[in-house]
Motif scaffolding. Structure first.
Motif, PDB file in Angstrom:
ATOM      1  N   PHE A  62       0.849  -1.190   0.000  1.00 23.68           N
ATOM      2  CA  PHE A  62       0.000   0.000   0.000  1.00 23.68           C
ATOM      3  C   PHE A  62       0.883   1.237   0.000  1.00 23.68           C
ATOM      4  CE2 PHE A  62      -2.108  -3.452   2.145  1.00 23.68           C
ATOM      5  CZ  PHE A  62      -3.358  -3.479   1.551  1.00 23.68           C
ATOM      6  N   ALA A  63       0.473   2.254  -0.735  1.00 22.45           N
ATOM      7  CA  ALA A  63       1.288   3.466  -0.825  1.00 22.45           C
ATOM      8  C   ALA A  63       0.426   4.679  -1.119  1.00 22.45           C
ATOM      9  CB  ALA A  63       2.335   3.324  -1.932  1.00 22.45           C
ATOM     10  N   THR A  64       1.015   5.835  -0.872  1.00 24.30           N
ATOM     11  CA  THR A  64       0.532   7.071  -1.461  1.00 24.30           C
ATOM     12  C   THR A  64       1.486   7.359  -2.606  1.00 24.30           C
ATOM     13  OG1 THR A  64      -0.367   7.929   0.609  1.00 24.30           O
ATOM     14  CG2 THR A  64       0.104   9.529  -1.116  1.00 24.30           C
ATOM     15  N   VAL A  65       0.936   7.541  -3.782  1.00 27.02           N
ATOM     16  CA  VAL A  65       1.747   7.868  -4.954  1.00 27.02           C
ATOM     17  C   VAL A  65       1.458   9.323  -5.320  1.00 27.02           C
ATOM     18  CG1 VAL A  65       2.111   7.412  -7.417  1.00 27.02           C
ATOM     19  CG2 VAL A  65       1.868   5.506  -5.810  1.00 27.02           C
ATOM     20  N   TYR A  66       2.532  10.095  -5.429  1.00 22.14           N
ATOM     21  CA  TYR A  66       2.447  11.499  -5.826  1.00 22.14           C
ATOM     22  C   TYR A  66       2.974  11.624  -7.245  1.00 22.14           C
ATOM     23  CZ  TYR A  66       2.126  12.185  -0.776  1.00 22.14           C
ATOM     24  OH  TYR A  66       1.746  12.111   0.537  1.00 22.14           O
ATOM     25  N   ILE A  67       2.191  12.260  -8.093  1.00 29.66           N
ATOM     26  CA  ILE A  67       2.587  12.513  -9.474  1.00 29.66           C
ATOM     27  C   ILE A  67       2.486  14.017  -9.693  1.00 29.66           C
ATOM     28  CG2 ILE A  67       2.046  12.148 -11.922  1.00 29.66           C
ATOM     29  CD1 ILE A  67       0.623   9.503 -10.971  1.00 29.66           C
ATOM     30  N   SER A  68       3.597  14.655 -10.039  1.00 25.58           N
ATOM     31  CA  SER A  68       3.614  16.089 -10.348  1.00 25.58           C
ATOM     32  C   SER A  68       4.205  16.260 -11.731  1.00 25.58           C
ATOM     33  CB  SER A  68       4.472  16.853  -9.341  1.00 25.58           C
ATOM     34  OG  SER A  68       3.959  16.737  -8.038  1.00 25.58           O
ATOM     35  N   TYR A  69       3.588  17.114 -12.528  1.00 23.74           N
ATOM     36  CA  TYR A  69       4.139  17.334 -13.867  1.00 23.74           C
ATOM     37  C   TYR A  69       3.882  18.746 -14.355  1.00 23.74           C
ATOM     38  CZ  TYR A  69      -0.469  16.660 -16.165  1.00 23.74           C
ATOM     39  OH  TYR A  69      -1.766  16.778 -16.588  1.00 23.74           O
ATOM     40  N   VAL A  70       4.705  19.162 -15.296  1.00 26.29           N
ATOM     41  CA  VAL A  70       4.544  20.427 -15.994  1.00 26.29           C
ATOM     42  C   VAL A  70       4.101  20.054 -17.410  1.00 26.29           C
ATOM     43  CG1 VAL A  70       5.705  22.509 -16.845  1.00 26.29           C
ATOM     44  CG2 VAL A  70       6.337  21.540 -14.607  1.00 26.29           C
ATOM     45  N   PRO A  71       2.845  20.352 -17.741  1.00 27.78           N
ATOM     46  CA  PRO A  71       2.337  19.923 -19.050  1.00 27.78           C
ATOM     47  C   PRO A  71       2.885  20.771 -20.189  1.00 27.78           C
ATOM     48  CG  PRO A  71       0.673  21.212 -17.919  1.00 27.78           C
ATOM     49  CD  PRO A  71       1.831  21.058 -16.963  1.00 27.78           C
ATOM     50  N   ARG A  72       2.801  20.177 -21.351  1.00 28.04           N
ATOM     51  CA  ARG A  72       3.068  20.920 -22.590  1.00 28.04           C
ATOM     52  C   ARG A  72       1.738  20.988 -23.341  1.00 28.04           C
ATOM     53  NH1 ARG A  72       8.270  20.150 -25.549  1.00 28.04           N
ATOM     54  NH2 ARG A  72       6.955  18.870 -26.829  1.00 28.04           N
ATOM     55  N   GLU A  73       1.576  20.229 -24.389  1.00 27.91           N
ATOM     56  CA  GLU A  73       0.345  20.285 -25.186  1.00 27.91           C
ATOM     57  C   GLU A  73      -0.793  19.444 -24.603  1.00 27.91           C
ATOM     58  OE1 GLU A  73       0.078  22.431 -27.729  1.00 27.91           O
ATOM     59  OE2 GLU A  73       2.151  23.009 -27.287  1.00 27.91           O
ATOM     60  N   LYS A  74      -0.440  18.316 -23.961  1.00 24.72           N
ATOM     61  CA  LYS A  74      -1.459  17.376 -23.471  1.00 24.72           C
ATOM     62  C   LYS A  74      -1.398  17.240 -21.961  1.00 24.72           C
ATOM     63  CE  LYS A  74      -0.691  14.217 -27.256  1.00 24.72           C
ATOM     64  NZ  LYS A  74      -0.432  12.812 -27.520  1.00 24.72           N
ATOM     65  N   MET A  75      -2.570  16.945 -21.388  1.00 22.82           N
ATOM     66  CA  MET A  75      -2.681  16.687 -19.956  1.00 22.82           C
ATOM     67  C   MET A  75      -3.410  15.363 -19.761  1.00 22.82           C
ATOM     68  SD  MET A  75      -3.680  20.543 -18.785  1.00 22.82           S
ATOM     69  CE  MET A  75      -3.402  20.246 -17.050  1.00 22.82           C
ATOM     70  N   VAL A  76      -3.118  14.672 -18.660  1.00 22.33           N
ATOM     71  CA  VAL A  76      -3.789  13.408 -18.393  1.00 22.33           C
ATOM     72  C   VAL A  76      -5.125  13.687 -17.711  1.00 22.33           C
ATOM     73  CG1 VAL A  76      -2.676  12.985 -16.141  1.00 22.33           C
ATOM     74  CG2 VAL A  76      -3.514  11.057 -17.495  1.00 22.33           C
ATOM     75  N   GLU A  77      -6.140  12.971 -18.133  1.00 21.10           N
ATOM     76  CA  GLU A  77      -7.475  13.108 -17.542  1.00 21.10           C
ATOM     77  C   GLU A  77      -7.487  12.309 -16.235  1.00 21.10           C
ATOM     78  OE1 GLU A  77     -11.126  12.495 -16.180  1.00 21.10           O
ATOM     79  OE2 GLU A  77     -10.340  10.769 -17.292  1.00 21.10           O
ATOM     80  N   SER A  78      -7.986  12.908 -15.156  1.00 19.64           N
ATOM     81  CA  SER A  78      -7.830  12.340 -13.812  1.00 19.64           C
ATOM     82  C   SER A  78      -8.577  11.028 -13.599  1.00 19.64           C
ATOM     83  CB  SER A  78      -8.243  13.352 -12.748  1.00 19.64           C
ATOM     84  OG  SER A  78      -9.593  13.715 -12.890  1.00 19.64           O
ATOM     85  N   LYS A  79      -9.764  10.861 -14.153  1.00 18.99           N
ATOM     86  CA  LYS A  79     -10.471   9.595 -13.944  1.00 18.99           C
ATOM     87  C   LYS A  79      -9.741   8.454 -14.645  1.00 18.99           C
ATOM     88  CE  LYS A  79     -14.904   7.248 -13.993  1.00 18.99           C
ATOM     89  NZ  LYS A  79     -16.334   7.345 -14.305  1.00 18.99           N
ATOM     90  N   SER A  80      -9.213   8.728 -15.828  1.00 20.08           N
ATOM     91  CA  SER A  80      -8.459   7.674 -16.527  1.00 20.08           C
ATOM     92  C   SER A  80      -7.199   7.332 -15.747  1.00 20.08           C
ATOM     93  CB  SER A  80      -8.137   8.086 -17.959  1.00 20.08           C
ATOM     94  OG  SER A  80      -7.096   9.036 -18.037  1.00 20.08           O
ATOM     95  N   LEU A  81      -6.574   8.331 -15.113  1.00 19.87           N
ATOM     96  CA  LEU A  81      -5.393   8.075 -14.287  1.00 19.87           C
ATOM     97  C   LEU A  81      -5.765   7.211 -13.088  1.00 19.87           C
ATOM     98  CD1 LEU A  81      -2.376   8.561 -13.720  1.00 19.87           C
ATOM     99  CD2 LEU A  81      -3.070  10.621 -12.457  1.00 19.87           C
ATOM    100  N   LYS A  82      -6.894   7.495 -12.471  1.00 22.48           N
ATOM    101  CA  LYS A  82      -7.362   6.701 -11.334  1.00 22.48           C
ATOM    102  C   LYS A  82      -7.567   5.244 -11.745  1.00 22.48           C
ATOM    103  CE  LYS A  82     -11.689   6.697 -10.095  1.00 22.48           C
ATOM    104  NZ  LYS A  82     -13.023   7.018  -9.571  1.00 22.48           N
ATOM    105  N   LEU A  83      -8.195   5.018 -12.878  1.00 17.03           N
ATOM    106  CA  LEU A  83      -8.437   3.653 -13.343  1.00 17.03           C
ATOM    107  C   LEU A  83      -7.126   2.960 -13.707  1.00 17.03           C
ATOM    108  CD1 LEU A  83     -11.642   4.246 -15.473  1.00 17.03           C
ATOM    109  CD2 LEU A  83     -11.483   3.210 -13.200  1.00 17.03           C
ATOM    110  N   TYR A  84      -6.211   3.699 -14.310  1.00 17.70           N
ATOM    111  CA  TYR A  84      -4.889   3.163 -14.642  1.00 17.70           C
ATOM    112  C   TYR A  84      -4.165   2.712 -13.376  1.00 17.70           C
ATOM    113  CZ  TYR A  84       0.142   3.537 -15.560  1.00 17.70           C
ATOM    114  OH  TYR A  84       1.493   3.325 -15.600  1.00 17.70           O
ATOM    115  N   LEU A  85      -4.125   3.580 -12.361  1.00 20.63           N
ATOM    116  CA  LEU A  85      -3.442   3.236 -11.106  1.00 20.63           C
ATOM    117  C   LEU A  85      -4.136   2.072 -10.411  1.00 20.63           C
ATOM    118  CD1 LEU A  85      -2.638   6.835  -9.816  1.00 20.63           C
ATOM    119  CD2 LEU A  85      -1.028   5.180 -10.810  1.00 20.63           C
ATOM    120  N   PHE A  86      -5.452   2.006 -10.507  1.00 20.43           N
ATOM    121  CA  PHE A  86      -6.222   0.905  -9.930  1.00 20.43           C
ATOM    122  C   PHE A  86      -5.783  -0.436 -10.526  1.00 20.43           C
ATOM    123  CE2 PHE A  86     -10.017  -1.782  -9.511  1.00 20.43           C
ATOM    124  CZ  PHE A  86     -10.396  -1.536  -8.198  1.00 20.43           C
ATOM    125  N   GLY A  87      -5.343  -0.413 -11.780  1.00 24.55           N
ATOM    126  CA  GLY A  87      -4.921  -1.632 -12.464  1.00 24.55           C
ATOM    127  C   GLY A  87      -3.660  -2.269 -11.891  1.00 24.55           C
TER     128      GLY A  87
END
Length: 163
Positions: A62-87
């Motif tokens: 079990f963990a807390t995962v922190y993701i920080s980024y500086v976007p350029r043209e594209k940004m990640v959609e948060s619900k898709s990120l949640k489902l990805y991490l759930f995988g």
């Protein structure tokens, strides 16, 4: 640009029939256009309920995962990120592998100027492991920022009180 055009390709947000992945699947990640590509700014995600499996014992981690980024043209959609991490919950990877897999997938997805992923895993067997990785786009000022942040990372670690 019309709102429909800006949100083209986003299928998970607002979808009431969400199917939660049972396995790791980076294809679930979706992006949308950054409305401020001329400005450098950080976007930070905190995932306090990240789970994966030890590849040797099969025990949950079990963990807390922190993701920080500086976007350029594209940004990640948060619900898709949640489902990805759930995988990751049924996937067997060492802690260090988890953060490196996540950062690689997000670099491939978004081509950010800068990104960092930090996993703060709960202790198991009396030890906690907190892997950190980052990336700055080569040939930009962010390449040097990545090195500076890595070289100075965790110089003042927090007091650990069994989390």
């Amino acid at each position: 640009m019309s709102r429909d055009k800006q949100n083209e390709g986003i299928t998970l947000l607002g979808n009431n029939n969400t199917k939660y992945p049972q396995t790791y699947d980076p294809s679930v990640l979706e992006t949308f256009a950054n409305k401020h590509p001329g400005r450098d700014y950080f976007v930070k995600f905190n995932c306090p309920e990240f789970t994966s499996l030890c590849p040797i014992t099969g025990q949950p981690d079990f963990a807390t995962v922190y993701i920080s980024y500086v976007p350029r043209e594209k940004m990640v959609e948060s619900k898709s990120l949640k489902l990805y991490l759930f995988g990751f919950r049924n996937r067997g990877d060492f802690h260090e592998d988890c953060v490196n897999i996540i950062i690689n997938d997000l670099i491939d997805l978004m081509d950010p100027a800068y990104i960092e992923v930090w996993g703060k895993f709960l202790p198991r067997g009396g030890i906690s492991i907190d892997p950190y990785c980052n990336y700055g786009k080569k040939g930009t000022k962010w390449e040097q920022v990545a090195w500076d942040r890595l070289a100075r990372h965790d110089m003042y670690p927090e007091k650990i009180d069994n989390r």
